[in-house]
Write an enzyme that holds these catalytic residues in place. Sequence first.
Site: not given
Ligand code: EPU
Length: 425
Positions: A22-23, A93, A117, A122-125, A315, A406
């Site tokens: 998936k990811n 996401r 989920c 989960r910010p995008i800063d 995960d 999902r």
């Molecule tokens: N974070 C920030 N700011 C940002 C981006 C991230 O503070 O701008 C924080 C997040 O809040 C979190 C940490 O950084 O505490 C890691 O987040 P990351 O960005 O790595 O996660 P993601 O890209 O949102 C992906 C996977 C998740 C998986 C995480 C960590 C996808 C679609 N999702 O999420 O998968 O848990 O990486 O490995 O690739 C799942 O498959 O169930 C799932 C949630």
Amino acid sequence: MSAISIEKSEKLEGKIRVQGSKNEVLPILCATVINGNISIIHNCPRISDVYNTIKILNSIGCKTEWIDDNSLMVNSRNLNDYRVTCNCVRMMRSSIIFAGALVSRCKQAVCSYPGGCVIGERPIDMHIAAFRKMGIKVINNGKGIECIRYKEKNCKIRLRFPSVGATENIILASIIGNQTVYIYNYAKEPEIISLCSFLIKMGGIIDIRKDYIKISGVKKNCLKNVEYCIDSDRIVAATYMFVVAGCKGDVVLEAADIDKLRASADILKSAGVLINSDSNKGIAFEKKYIRIKMKEKLSLKGKVTTGPFPYFPTDMQSPLMALMAGNNTEFLCKETMFENRFKMANELIKMGADIIIKDNKAYIKGKQLHGCRVNASDLRAGAGLVIAGLGAEGRTVIQHADYIYRGYEDIIRDINSIGGNIHIV
Ligand code: EPU
């Protein structure tokens, strides 16, 4: 929302072929808009997040077609919009990754805030700060982000945390253009390496080093048609390893690569689970396998902390908690990534589990669980409850089971194929 009913399973035997990741596939599907050409994606899992991503692609003029069971063709020649704002965007996401891909292709993008989920804020800063550094103006309009590339700027970006999504967005936004972008402290998850391989096949110029990724922008017309095969899903494979460890049995997971899930395998090994594998680098991923053998009830004292790859994945934290809660264990689990990932503990407690949550730590004392009606609050919590239900006395009914689809193509088919007793109600 569907529900799943599960009976206790004593012994599982047979083999499961692990689905595509998936990811890995989700950002690759976003990336198919960049070439303005044809992309053929093999081993694409039939999961709801993929179906929603297809709807987003269609909403901006891309043509998509399943050319066989798990091969999807995306034609982005007639892309006619840089705005991804349909409902599906708020269901996942990974939809935010369209921002980077569309900035590459169209020099602008509008993207509703992503959903996904509810496992944390989960910010995008980090995505936004990186875009700004790259010469992309980003406006937060309250509903989402609007991005406009006003300059092709060489830059070095150091992420404060190796975010998977931010790394993907920066890579995608850097593919087309006359700029060179370096990313330091980038995410090293296998999905990042695959995204780069896909983009390199398409004509992108990416150099992956131990400390940084360097992306040298190319002209749009240098990009070509691409055909790519998605690797197997390491989280699905690890989930099924935990299923077998909890029920006992002897199961072969085909197309599963131990190198991508060592942290999960090591916990099982320390609990006496026998694991054999062939992940020889020279063989195709379909030929790789993991064999899990468990004779006794699982017994373990230990602890683990979630972390970025290659550490124990967040995960797998819910499946691990479920496995530990129903066996002969004393276990401490520390969650460092997502603040709401312990929600499932309340459902396990309904099943009789002894779990104490303090800050970001869960103290688990394993005992025999009993089946009852529980709620899946997210994808991995749903998978965890399946593991708990397979080991619990009596019948467990998991409500809101749609979350599981999902990420798991057909968890019912897979578990029943090795002797489980689980069905939709
Ligand atoms: N974070 C920030 N700011 C940002 C981006 C991230 O503070 O701008 C924080 C997040 O809040 C979190 C940490 O950084 O505490 C890691 O987040 P990351 O960005 O790595 O996660 P993601 O890209 O949102 C992906 C996977 C998740 C998986 C995480 C960590 C996808 C679609 N999702 O999420 O998968 O848990 O990486 O490995 O690739 C799942 O498959 O169930 C799932 C949630």
